[in-house]
Write an enzyme that holds these catalytic residues in place. Structure first.
Site, PDB file in Angstrom:
ATOM      1  N   GLY A  24      37.300  47.556  40.904  1.00  0.00           N
ATOM      2  CA  GLY A  24      37.773  48.379  41.715  1.00  0.00           C
ATOM      3  C   GLY A  24      36.643  48.224  42.870  1.00  0.00           C
ATOM      4  O   GLY A  24      35.905  47.495  42.959  1.00  0.00           O
ATOM      5  N   CYS A  80      33.900  42.692  37.083  1.00  0.00           N
ATOM      6  CA  CYS A  80      33.800  42.558  38.507  1.00  0.00           C
ATOM      7  C   CYS A  80      33.073  44.054  39.008  1.00  0.00           C
ATOM      8  O   CYS A  80      31.740  44.110  38.822  1.00  0.00           O
ATOM      9  CB  CYS A  80      34.964  42.909  39.155  1.00  0.00           C
ATOM     10  SG  CYS A  80      34.742  42.305  41.080  1.00  0.00           S
ATOM     11  N   ARG A 123      36.640  39.265  45.695  1.00  0.00           N
ATOM     12  CA  ARG A 123      35.454  39.844  46.446  1.00  0.00           C
ATOM     13  C   ARG A 123      34.527  40.167  45.311  1.00  0.00           C
ATOM     14  O   ARG A 123      33.662  40.998  45.386  1.00  0.00           O
ATOM     15  CB  ARG A 123      35.965  41.315  47.048  1.00  0.00           C
ATOM     16  CG  ARG A 123      36.772  41.158  48.438  1.00  0.00           C
ATOM     17  CD  ARG A 123      37.258  42.516  48.998  1.00  0.00           C
ATOM     18  NE  ARG A 123      36.100  43.446  49.190  1.00  0.00           N
ATOM     19  CZ  ARG A 123      35.552  43.618  50.184  1.00  0.00           C
ATOM     20  NH1 ARG A 123      35.768  43.150  51.366  1.00  0.00           N
ATOM     21  NH2 ARG A 123      34.588  44.776  50.151  1.00  0.00           N
ATOM     22  N   HIS A 172      37.984  38.402  36.479  1.00  0.00           N
ATOM     23  CA  HIS A 172      39.045  39.631  36.056  1.00  0.00           C
ATOM     24  C   HIS A 172      39.820  39.009  35.027  1.00  0.00           C
ATOM     25  O   HIS A 172      40.962  38.615  35.060  1.00  0.00           O
ATOM     26  CB  HIS A 172      40.030  40.169  37.267  1.00  0.00           C
ATOM     27  CG  HIS A 172      39.275  40.946  38.294  1.00  0.00           C
ATOM     28  ND1 HIS A 172      39.066  42.321  38.203  1.00  0.00           N
ATOM     29  CD2 HIS A 172      38.817  40.468  39.482  1.00  0.00           C
ATOM     30  CE1 HIS A 172      38.328  42.767  39.216  1.00  0.00           C
ATOM     31  NE2 HIS A 172      38.342  41.530  39.917  1.00  0.00           N
ATOM     32  N   GLU A 211      41.287  40.681  32.803  1.00  0.00           N
ATOM     33  CA  GLU A 211      42.539  41.552  32.748  1.00  0.00           C
ATOM     34  C   GLU A 211      43.766  41.059  33.548  1.00  0.00           C
ATOM     35  O   GLU A 211      44.704  41.511  33.410  1.00  0.00           O
ATOM     36  CB  GLU A 211      42.272  43.105  33.021  1.00  0.00           C
ATOM     37  CG  GLU A 211      41.992  43.172  34.428  1.00  0.00           C
ATOM     38  CD  GLU A 211      40.501  43.312  35.117  1.00  0.00           C
ATOM     39  OE1 GLU A 211      39.920  42.140  34.388  1.00  0.00           O
ATOM     40  OE2 GLU A 211      40.424  43.416  36.232  1.00  0.00           O
TER      41      GLU A 211
END
Lengths: 296, 203
Positions: B53, B85, B142, B178, B180
């Site tokens: 996030g 992240c 990012r 990630h 997930e």
């Protein structure tokens, strides 16, 4: 050596997933971008004018000055989005060359093409597009939008259109879920949407890309309402920097997006906030001046 | 895992970010997902995930609702943690370019968005010997760039250029990518395997 693949569909949709639960704020200066970041925005939308001023100003609303967008990109570490006109792929090419993180092909600007939206698959930068119902959402996804936002009516501070559009999308999805597989072909025809996107939506019970809400959010309660109706995140345009206390409004709406189902926290963040943006009831806007009907 | 028939309760910090993909991964490996927004949600957790996030947003909401100390104390007590992240940024002891660390628990330095902006986001297969022979597919968005790993942390995987992208220190796991966002649940399984290995302190 392992290969690296850039700008894949997974990374495009992935960034939208990272913004979930957050607030994307319209900003018109680098200073506003810093205030937004400090308040906890997950991203900013870099613009020359917020939608309520676009309404007042009239005329043709275009992509913002690249100089302004670049200044805003340099002033903040969170993702920066920028808007191009519907169908104006040259503006989109320019925004991509600036390195913005997302492009909003937006009805808030004056459309450049009354028939075609941009072929968004042709770009490396991801796109978000507005919709009023499920068919419009799925047409945009078919063209390559990696994030959808319901349109609402930008620049009004009236949440009624945002609610109408979100309910329309959710109802459309529920209807698809009740259908037999062989009925989805006719549904695609009625929705005027690509069959693959229709089928995928029916199977998932939600859009294949994240669905956010935009257009009319003016208070923490508005943000909570849209989250409870199914928006994964909210865009706030004029609602923050046209309020009486932008820092506090920004922070309150950020907290409301997170604690959207906790009425005690919502009461706390709403208390003593001061005046929201100067608002216009939808009914007071002549049909020809409404922005949401732009796009097809 | 323990003999306890009860499914392990795995928290996901849900103040902002890609919470749902982690919730689904937890279900897929047999855990019970718990969304954490307030300190009271941390009660009786067997492990905690800090998702991807915006780390700046997550940092504000962690502090606004008093989550910093209770989460740090869970980690000190030996509760396994996984940060992905932004979650890796929250766990790092050192953040390049001046940001204050949030839960200084991992002996490494990261630079936020160190791989660049969204146009530099990428996917690549990664060798992760700790997870077996098959490569793990890494989705980097990012992503934070690990600029230094200290002696207390162990590198589990590197990107194709040799930069560390997954680390372990005691019962804390962190990735710059990630896991997930793919169907590969081996990292979530590894987290579950750490649950109930007896009380102890992370290295």
């Amino acid at each position: 050596m392992t290969t690296i693949e850039r700008s894949t569909w997974t990374t495009k949709v992935g960034l939208a997933r990272m913004l979930a639960g957050g607030v994307i704020m319209d900003v018109v200066t680098a200073d506003q971008a810093k205030i937004a970041e400090e308040a906890g925005a997950v991203a900013v939308m870099a613009l020359e004018r917020v939608p309520s001023d676009i309404r007042k100003f009239g005329g043709v609303a275009r992509m913002s000055d690249p100089k302004l967008i670049t200044e805003i990109m340099q002033s903040t570490t969170i993702p920066v989005m920028a808007k191009c006109r519907i169908g104006h792929f040259a503006e989109a090419q320019i925004l991509e060359s600036l390195g913005v993180d997302y492009i909003d092909e937006s009805e808030v600007l004056t459309p450049a093409d009354e028939e075609h939206h941009i072929d968004k698959h042709a770009f490396n930068v991801p796109f978000v597009c507005g919709c009023r119902d499920l068919g419009e959402a799925l047409r945009r996804i078919g063209e390559g939008a990696a994030m959808i936002r319901t349109k609402g009516e930008a620049g009004t501070g009236d949440i009624v259109e945002a609610v109408r559009h979100m309910r329309a999308v959710q109802k459309g999805i529920r209807q698809l879920q009740t259908m037999r597989p062989d009925e989805l072909f006719a549904a695609a025809k009625e929705l005027r949407a690509p069959y693959d996107a229709v089928k995928q939506t029916a199977e998932l019970g939600e859009l294949p890309v994240p669905n956010f809400s935009a257009g009319g959010v003016a208070t923490p309660a508005d943000a909570s309402l849209m989250r409870q109706l199914g928006a994964q995140a909210v865009f706030v345009g004029s609602g923050i920097f046209k309020s009486s206390d932008p820092e506090r409004y920004a922070m309150a709406i950020v907290k409301a997006a997170t604690h959207y189902d906790n009425a005690e926290i919502l009461a706390e963040v709403s208390a003593g906030l001061g005046e929201p943006m100067q608002s216009t009831a939808l009914g007071d806007i002549p049909p020809e001046e409404r922005l949401a009907v732009r796009g097809w | 895992m323990t003999d306890d028939p009860r499914r392990p309760r795995i928290g996901v910090l849900a103040v902002q970010g890609a919470v749902r993909p982690h919730v689904e991964a937890i279900r897929a490996v047999g855990g019970e997902p718990i969304e954490v927004r307030l300190p009271r949600d941390l009660v009786d957790l067997d492990a905690l995930i800090l998702p991807g996030g915006e780390s700046t947003t997550m940092r504000k909401l962690i502090d606004a609702y008093g989550l910093r100390e209770p989460i740090a104390s869970l980690a000190r007590g030996g509760t396994p943690l996984l940060g992905t992240c932004a979650g890796m940024i929250l766990l790092a002891e050192r953040i390049a370019d001046g940001d204050e660390p949030v839960f200084p628990l991992l002996d490494l330095e990261v630079r936020r968005n160190g791989y660049g902006r969204q146009l530099d986001s990428f996917e690549a297969d990664l060798d992760v010997p700790a997870l077996g022979e098959a490569p793990l597919h890494g989705v980097f968005i990012r992503a934070p760039f690990v600029t230094d790993v200290g002696p207390r942390a162990e590198v589990l995987a590197r990107d194709p250029d040799g930069t560390p992208v997954a680390v372990r220190q005691g019962r804390i796991l962190a990735t710059a990518f990630h896991p997930e966002l793919t169907d590969d649940t081996r990292l979530h399984r590894l987290l579950l395997e750490m649950v109930g290995r007896g009380a102890g302190h992370p290295a």
